[in-house]
Design a protein around this motif. Structure first.
Motif, PDB file in Angstrom:
ATOM      1  N   ILE A   9      29.843  25.402  47.808  1.00  0.00           N
ATOM      2  CA  ILE A   9      30.753  24.389  47.276  1.00  0.00           C
ATOM      3  C   ILE A   9      30.092  23.621  46.131  1.00  0.00           C
ATOM      4  N   VAL A  10      28.835  23.284  46.302  1.00  0.00           N
ATOM      5  CA  VAL A  10      28.122  22.536  45.260  1.00  0.00           C
ATOM      6  C   VAL A  10      28.014  23.365  43.989  1.00  0.00           C
ATOM      7  N   LEU A  11      27.673  24.635  44.124  1.00  0.00           N
ATOM      8  CA  LEU A  11      27.555  25.496  42.941  1.00  0.00           C
ATOM      9  C   LEU A  11      28.892  25.647  42.232  1.00  0.00           C
ATOM     10  N   MET A  12      29.983  25.736  42.989  1.00  0.00           N
ATOM     11  CA  MET A  12      31.300  25.861  42.361  1.00  0.00           C
ATOM     12  C   MET A  12      31.662  24.608  41.574  1.00  0.00           C
ATOM     13  N   LEU A  13      31.382  23.452  42.141  1.00  0.00           N
ATOM     14  CA  LEU A  13      31.666  22.203  41.425  1.00  0.00           C
ATOM     15  C   LEU A  13      30.821  22.098  40.155  1.00  0.00           C
ATOM     16  N   VAL A  14      29.553  22.458  40.264  1.00  0.00           N
ATOM     17  CA  VAL A  14      28.667  22.401  39.093  1.00  0.00           C
ATOM     18  C   VAL A  14      29.141  23.375  38.023  1.00  0.00           C
ATOM     19  N   ALA A  15      29.489  24.600  38.431  1.00  0.00           N
ATOM     20  CA  ALA A  15      29.954  25.601  37.464  1.00  0.00           C
ATOM     21  C   ALA A  15      31.224  25.137  36.776  1.00  0.00           C
ATOM     22  N   GLY A  16      32.150  24.561  37.550  1.00  0.00           N
ATOM     23  CA  GLY A  16      33.399  24.076  36.958  1.00  0.00           C
ATOM     24  C   GLY A  16      33.172  22.959  35.962  1.00  0.00           C
ATOM     25  N   MET A  17      32.257  22.032  36.285  1.00  0.00           N
ATOM     26  CA  MET A  17      31.997  20.925  35.360  1.00  0.00           C
ATOM     27  C   MET A  17      31.277  21.402  34.093  1.00  0.00           C
ATOM     28  N   ILE A  18      30.427  22.424  34.230  1.00  0.00           N
ATOM     29  CA  ILE A  18      29.713  22.924  33.055  1.00  0.00           C
ATOM     30  C   ILE A  18      30.674  23.550  32.056  1.00  0.00           C
ATOM     31  N   VAL A  19      31.585  24.403  32.547  1.00  0.00           N
ATOM     32  CA  VAL A  19      32.519  25.060  31.620  1.00  0.00           C
ATOM     33  C   VAL A  19      33.668  24.149  31.240  1.00  0.00           C
ATOM     34  N   GLY A  20      33.866  23.073  32.006  1.00  0.00           N
ATOM     35  CA  GLY A  20      34.969  22.163  31.727  1.00  0.00           C
ATOM     36  C   GLY A  20      34.564  20.975  30.885  1.00  0.00           C
ATOM     37  N   PRO A  21      34.348  19.816  31.508  1.00  0.00           N
ATOM     38  CA  PRO A  21      34.082  18.612  30.722  1.00  0.00           C
ATOM     39  C   PRO A  21      32.763  18.621  29.947  1.00  0.00           C
ATOM     40  N   VAL A  22      31.756  19.415  30.385  1.00  0.00           N
ATOM     41  CA  VAL A  22      30.465  19.396  29.694  1.00  0.00           C
ATOM     42  C   VAL A  22      30.549  20.149  28.365  1.00  0.00           C
ATOM     43  N   PHE A  23      30.970  21.423  28.407  1.00  0.00           N
ATOM     44  CA  PHE A  23      31.007  22.235  27.184  1.00  0.00           C
ATOM     45  C   PHE A  23      32.423  22.474  26.650  1.00  0.00           C
ATOM     46  N   GLY A  24      33.437  22.123  27.415  1.00  0.00           N
ATOM     47  CA  GLY A  24      34.805  22.263  26.943  1.00  0.00           C
ATOM     48  C   GLY A  24      35.294  23.688  26.794  1.00  0.00           C
ATOM     49  N   LEU A  25      34.653  24.638  27.472  1.00  0.00           N
ATOM     50  CA  LEU A  25      35.104  26.026  27.369  1.00  0.00           C
ATOM     51  C   LEU A  25      36.419  26.252  28.097  1.00  0.00           C
ATOM     52  N   LEU A  26      36.636  25.515  29.187  1.00  0.00           N
ATOM     53  CA  LEU A  26      37.842  25.683  29.993  1.00  0.00           C
ATOM     54  C   LEU A  26      38.497  24.338  30.239  1.00  0.00           C
ATOM     55  N   ASP A  27      39.755  24.249  29.876  1.00  0.00           N
ATOM     56  CA  ASP A  27      40.581  23.086  30.182  1.00  0.00           C
ATOM     57  C   ASP A  27      41.852  23.620  30.831  1.00  0.00           C
ATOM     58  N   PRO A  28      42.001  23.508  32.152  1.00  0.00           N
ATOM     59  CA  PRO A  28      43.141  24.122  32.836  1.00  0.00           C
ATOM     60  C   PRO A  28      44.497  23.736  32.253  1.00  0.00           C
ATOM     61  N   ALA A  73      37.064  20.977  39.202  1.00  0.00           N
ATOM     62  CA  ALA A  73      35.915  20.453  38.455  1.00  0.00           C
ATOM     63  C   ALA A  73      36.141  20.552  36.952  1.00  0.00           C
ATOM     64  N   ALA A  74      36.793  21.640  36.502  1.00  0.00           N
ATOM     65  CA  ALA A  74      37.035  21.813  35.069  1.00  0.00           C
ATOM     66  C   ALA A  74      38.052  20.809  34.543  1.00  0.00           C
ATOM     67  N   SER A  75      38.908  20.297  35.424  1.00  0.00           N
ATOM     68  CA  SER A  75      39.943  19.337  35.002  1.00  0.00           C
ATOM     69  C   SER A  75      39.425  17.908  34.926  1.00  0.00           C
ATOM     70  N   LEU A  76      38.197  17.693  35.352  1.00  0.00           N
ATOM     71  CA  LEU A  76      37.659  16.334  35.382  1.00  0.00           C
ATOM     72  C   LEU A  76      37.546  15.758  33.968  1.00  0.00           C
TER      73      LEU A  76
END
Length: 606
Positions: A38-57, A293-296
């Protein structure tokens, strides 16, 4: 017609592919590294989402993101309901009833107080969000239990509480919201509570009708085998959609009731249905957490202040422990189990999804604090997932409620072979258990001080009496090939096919009596089989274990003991592996070779 790519973002197809790869990849990496998935999934989602902006659902997938998450949560809750077999609850029944009947309302009250005096929200927002916080995270509990390998009873209590209280929490939030509407709009109390009662009643009836109707159709053969899972999915989605149309979030109640009914219908195809749903749930949990996580939006967290930390501390250190300890007063649960349950209260995607919905509705109704519910929910999920993801397993081991660090071995069949091998492994510190439905077959094992289970390992009694979490390897070694195959096949999904071993079948090659090779476990002892090992032991051969090192290698051992029959070995980490045939596998430094030696050599063995 081609799907156009959003400006500056990914195409919907690429977004879905990325979510799937990140979700499944995170779980695989977590398994390899023994980390909380669960922790790895949240971290992965935040990295591709709000951190680098690669994914915005919202940008890449669109407005269907929220309905997709709602449907995924419905499937996850239904799969959870499928695990709620009342016949298997056993000695955890009373604790579960108390956690639901006493724990849910008490948790609502204490969570409301934590929000009011910890986070500083108004009473209206606190009451609504406090109801949602009754949910302890059914999307999180299953991965945590799988990783922590808890003892059976506390695992049952946590799982049942999470699944049953999930729709209760949603309904509590709906009730509080209806009260807010009466106070802040022109709605009357009779209208508000009439709508609530109608929605709850309708959802319950839909869930019962869907569950009993599906069970009846499956029992009567109205649905062919290959259509059962698709029909189940279609009925599930229909029940959720109909209930949610009458009352928002009532669909969660309907699918949970439906799953509970089917779980207790004793369907002949139940195991196949449950396993398929488990696979679907793993994919959905992965996807939902990546999307979450990516939507954060980090800017929403900026609206919070130091009181958010005070709120989380109050929930984790006061509200949750007090709720559990008060609810379990008068039960026969030992204190170590009570403390573990009291200290375990992760929140998941259901909390965030429902909190976001009601936060928007409160804000629209003129409750300014409603805008803070979404950020607080995500922060609570993040804090509890990290806390329990890394802390549950060590806490369980400290309280004596987790599997041993040394992987255990479960032997099926009491014989000279299994008794001698188990005795050798026991001396090495590995937990061992021999199970056999024949009492006479266990006499030799009991005389050797080996733990035994008298009964069929596939029986319901075994589920209640055998703590399977202590064992990671299964060795089916009876003189009955068909039974060995049945046991290894049944335990394959739980132990993993790689960890289920089966003594070589008596009849090799193609034969009208040969069983399909895709069934059963990994073969060992080919060319010798059950009778071959028993004959050696009757002639006085004995088991000996030898530790290999840089000074005494495998080659030197084999040169010294050319007559030895290598049965298996323990690697440096303590994992047990058996030998397929007469060809020795490559054993590394630190491994311990387990072999059968003839009488004249056994006395000289190291």
């Amino acid at each position: 017609m081609a799907i156009e790519q959003a400006a500056g973002g990914l195409s919907p197809v690429m977004a879905f592919a990325l979510v799937g790869a990140l979700g499944v990849g995170s779980q695989w990496i977590a398994w390899r590294l023994h980390l909380p998935a669960i922790v790895l999934m949240l971290v992965a989602g935040m990295i591709v989402g709000p951190v680098f902006g690669l994914l915005d659902p919202v940008r890449d997938i669109g407005e269907i993101t929220r309905p997709m998450i709602s449907l995924a949560v419905a499937v996850i809750l239904f799969e959870g309901g499928l695990t709620l077999d009342l016949h298997k609850l056993g000695d955890a029944r009373r604790g579960v009833m108390r956690l639901v009947l006493i724990g849910a309302p008490l948790g609502w009250l204490l969570s409301t107080l934590a929000l009011r005096y910890g986070a500083g929200l108004g009473w209206e927002a606190s009451a609504v969000f406090g109801g949602i916080m009754v949910v302890t995270g059914p999307t999180v509990i299953a991965p945590l239990l799988r990783q922590a390998r808890l003892a059976r009873r506390p695992a049952q209590l946590l799982q049942w509480e999470a699944i049953v209280n999930d729709p209760i929490g949603a309904m509590a939030a709906v009730l509080a919201f209806q009260i807010v509407l009466v106070l802040h709009t022109g709605a009357t109390a009779s209208e508000a509570f009439g709508h609530l009662a109608l929605g709850i009643g309708f959802a319950t009836m839909i869930g019962l009708a869907a569950g009993y109707g599906t069970s009846w159709a499956f029992w009567r053969g109205r649905v062919p085998e290959y259509m059962k899972v698709p029909v189940l999915f279609a009925v599930l989605l229909l029940a959720f959609a109909l209930s949610d149309t009458v009352l928002h979030e009532a669909g969660l109640l309907a699918v949970t009731v439906m799953g509970l009914v089917i779980a207790n219908a004793d369907l002949p195809s139940y195991e196949e249905l449950r396993r398929f749903k488990e696979h679907a749930t793993i994919l959905l949990v992965s996807g939902v957490f990546i999307l979450l996580a990516a939507s954060l939006d980090f800017s929403t967290l900026g609206a919070l202040n130091w009181r958010a930390g005070l709120f989380i501390a109050a929930v984790v250190l006061i509200a949750r422990p007090l709720t559990v300890l008060v609810s379990l007063i008068g039960t026969d649960l030992p204190w170590n189990e009570r403390l573990l349950i009291a200290a375990t209260g992760p929140r998941g995607v259901v909390l965030v999804a429902v909190a976001g919905l009601f936060g928007d509705r409160l804000a629209a109704a003129g409750i300014a604090d409603g805008a803070l519910i979404g950020p607080l929910a995500f922060l609570l999920v993040l804090a509890t997932v990290v806390l329990h993801g890394f802390g549950l397993a060590p806490l369980a081991r400290h309280l004596g409620l987790a599997g041993a660090d040394q992987p255990g071995i479960l032997f099926i069949g009491g014989s000279r072979f299994t008794t001698g091998l188990a005795e050798c492994l026991k001396k090495a510190g590995a937990p061992v258990l021999i199970a056999d439905p024949n009492h006479g077959h266990l006499i030799r094992a009991r005389a050797a001080g080996i733990k035994t289970f008298y009964g069929d390992i596939l029986s319901e009694a075994a589920e209640h009496q055998v703590e399977l979490l202590s064992y990671r390897t299964l060795v089916a070694a009876t003189d009955n090939d068909a039974y060995n195959t049945l046991v290894a096949t049944d335990f394959g999904p739980e132990f993993g096919r790689d960890n289920c071993w089966q003594i070589a079948r008596a009849k090799a090659g193609k034969s009208r009596h040969a069983l399909p090779t895709q069934l059963g476990g990994r073969p060992f002892g080919e060319g010798r089989g059950f009778d071959g090992y028993e004959d050696l032991l009757l002639k006085g051969w004995t088991f000996r274990m030898t530790k290999l090192s840089a000074e005494f290698t495998q080659g030197q051992w084999r040169e010294k003991r050319p007559e030895a029959v290598l049965v298996g070995h323990l690697d440096a980490a303590g994992s047990f592996r058996l030998t397929k045939g007469d060809t020795d596998p490559n054993l590394g430094t630190g491994a311990r070779a387990i072999a059968l030696l003839p009488p004249e050599a056994a006395g000289q063995a190291s």
